[in-house]
Enzyme design. Structure first.
Site, PDB file in Angstrom:
ATOM      1  N   ASP A  43      35.337  46.551  42.399  1.00 42.81           N
ATOM      2  CA  ASP A  43      35.874  45.802  41.186  1.00 42.81           C
ATOM      3  C   ASP A  43      34.909  45.039  40.184  1.00 42.81           C
ATOM      4  O   ASP A  43      35.298  44.874  38.922  1.00 42.81           O
ATOM      5  CB  ASP A  43      36.731  44.408  41.626  1.00 42.81           C
ATOM      6  CG  ASP A  43      38.044  44.925  42.404  1.00 42.81           C
ATOM      7  OD1 ASP A  43      38.594  46.055  42.078  1.00 42.81           O
ATOM      8  OD2 ASP A  43      38.157  44.405  43.540  1.00 42.81           O
ATOM      9  N   ARG A  94      40.971  30.071  37.060  1.00 41.26           N
ATOM     10  CA  ARG A  94      40.785  30.610  38.407  1.00 41.26           C
ATOM     11  C   ARG A  94      39.395  29.763  38.944  1.00 41.26           C
ATOM     12  O   ARG A  94      38.325  30.483  39.269  1.00 41.26           O
ATOM     13  CB  ARG A  94      40.556  31.868  38.602  1.00 41.26           C
ATOM     14  CG  ARG A  94      41.741  32.659  38.280  1.00 41.26           C
ATOM     15  CD  ARG A  94      41.749  34.165  38.882  1.00 41.26           C
ATOM     16  NE  ARG A  94      43.060  34.922  38.762  1.00 41.26           N
ATOM     17  CZ  ARG A  94      43.033  35.991  39.026  1.00 41.26           C
ATOM     18  NH1 ARG A  94      42.284  36.661  39.812  1.00 41.26           N
ATOM     19  NH2 ARG A  94      44.431  36.654  39.055  1.00 41.26           N
TER      20      ARG A  94
END
Length: 473
Positions: free
Chosen positions: A216, A296
């Site tokens: 990722d 986040r």
């Protein structure tokens, strides 16, 4: 017959020795039976450290005490001989990650080679060669170093990455992957500009390598792992998350870090439907969530998340978000809202109707709200309410400043902190990092000066004479 005997022997070793399961990556995360006890222990340690500092200031009539009130830093940093007592750090963690041993009790390994040319057969002296070893190792750096990864840096269990006294940067492919392991400490490292990598073989232990699909691009990826402590790192500019913990990971403390220049900062939990993440327990303490962050900080799915004594310096969308009914316990943080009138709320329930989330246990206790910030609480025995902004009392504001003032990397290449280079006699000072890297990590970071190789070689020869490290013969 011989094969069967070996299998039986391996099983017996795994049963009697705690490292046995780590060697074969057979760990499985477990949760603390009473997370509230862990929360209370964190509060106790903070109060004790602050009281010690205040008492010494009164007795000595001196404001220059090395004690800060931060229980982690006060545990090791006031030792004038800390450079020769590095493994003392392993006793200093707090919160859910306090049982992370790292490489405590193991030999020192000196990273002498910043290259990362071969992810399958790494050279002795490289960082990759160290992190894949089976035994506990305390990994250190003799001078400034920029490690440009070609693939994910996959750790084995019982490792400490200790960058104190040097300006160590990790960038490139991956970056750090902690997958189905335990007992890792990552301390005082710059981690930034991490990109996707993969579609290649990568070694994860001396006896195993395998094909990795595309990663990722996280700064640190924690996958099915436990007893992890990330302390005094500076993270920014990664492809995906700066720190992600998923797939049943637990026993994690993320402390004293500096986060900046990123969109999706931290993800805790794989998905709303992944039940093993219900046992996830994470402490987020004394961090500075700095400039140019969007959202986040963290974003939680399931689990118990203790967010304590952090400084949130604005955000673009929200600070703390969640779905899947996580427990969020926010205590003693400072939330400074952006100027955007539509982004004042600290919290966000992601893709969830109010009728579904109003029973979730989200608490705000002693938080400081600045510039119109507000925290929407919910949970058992609580009406949904809005913690409206109020004027910041100087005493409370000073306490937050005290606890997070040394967040991020310390010393050489750090954010204005004075921490000398590691030596075997404690006599040397840190190398000048030249132009160095600043916290913005501009795109020309790859061209900055590092310590000349002759100085590194000289240091290593001295160290070999005094304390022979592992894997140097």
């Amino acid at each position: 017959m011989l094969c069967g005997t070996c299998i039986i022997l391996i099983c017996l070793l795994g049963s009697f020795f705690p490292l046995g399961s780590a060697v074969f990556n057979l760990t499985f995360p477990t949760q603390h039976p009473n997370p509230e006890h862990v929360v209370q222990d964190v509060q106790r340690r903070v109060n004790e450290s602050i009281s010690r500092r205040q008492t010494l200031q009164i007795l000595q009539k001196d404001q220059s005490s090395c004690l800060t009130g931060n229980p982690i830093d006060d545990c090791w940093k006031c030792d004038p001989d800390w450079a020769n007592n590095r493994q003392r750090l392993a006793d200093c963690a707090i919160g859910f990650g306090q049982y992370a041993l790292g490489g405590k009790g193991g030999e020192y390994y000196i990273v002498t080679d910043s290259s990362d040319d071969d992810a399958v057969t790494p050279k002795p002296g490289t960082l990759r060669y160290a992190v894949i070893q089976d035994q506990p190792l305390w990994i250190v750096f003799p001078g400034n170093m920029h490690i440009k990864l070609k693939q994910e840096l996959i750790f084995n269990s019982y490792k400490t990455l200790d960058g104190r006294g040097a300006n160590v940067h990790i960038t490139g492919g991956g970056c750090i992957t902690l997958q189905y392991i335990s007992n890792v400490i990552i301390h005082n490292i710059h981690i930034h500009h991490c990109v996707q990598s993969g579609e290649a073989n990568v070694r994860s232990s001396p006896t195993h390598y395998g094909w990795r699909t595309e990663s990722d691009g996280d700064g640190i990826s924690i996958f099915g792992s436990k007893d992890i402590w990330i302390d005094h790192c500076s993270l920014s500019h990664c492809k995906d998350g700066l720190i992600d913990a998923v797939m049943g990971s637990s026993g994690i403390t993320i402390s004293n870090n500096f986060f900046s220049h990123h969109n999706e900062v931290m993800l805790l939990g794989h998905s709303d439907d992944y039940l093993p993440d219900s046992g996830m327990q994470v402490t987020i303490a004394f961090n500075h969530f700095g400039e140019k962050l969007v959202q986040r900080m963290p974003r939680c799915r399931r689990g118990y998340i203790h967010v304590v004594n952090n400084d949130f310096t604005q955000w673009e969308m929200y600070a703390i978000g969640g779905s899947g009914n996580p427990t969020i316990n926010s205590q003693g943080n400072r939330y400074t809202a952006p100027s955007n009138a539509n982004a004042k709320e600290v919290t966000k329930r992601v893709d969830t109707a109010e009728g579904d989330w109003k029973g979730w246990n989200w608490r705000s206790d002693g938080d400081i709200m600045v510039n119109g910030a507000f925290f929407v609480t919910s949970g058992e025995g609580l009406e949904v309410k809005y913690e409206k902004a109020y004027s910041v009392e100087p005493k409370n504001a000073a306490l937050i400043d005290l606890l997070v003032m040394h967040s991020g990397v310390l010393g050489v290449g750090g954010r204005g902190n004075n921490l000398g280079m590691w030596t075997t006699n404690g006599a040397a000072t840190g190398f000048d990092s030249g132009n160095g890297y600043d916290d913005d990590y501009s795109d020309d970071y790859a061209g900055q000066k590092l310590v000349p190789s002759c100085l590194v070689a000289l240091f290593c020869l001295c160290f070999l004479y005094l304390i022979p490290p592992a894997f140097m013969s």
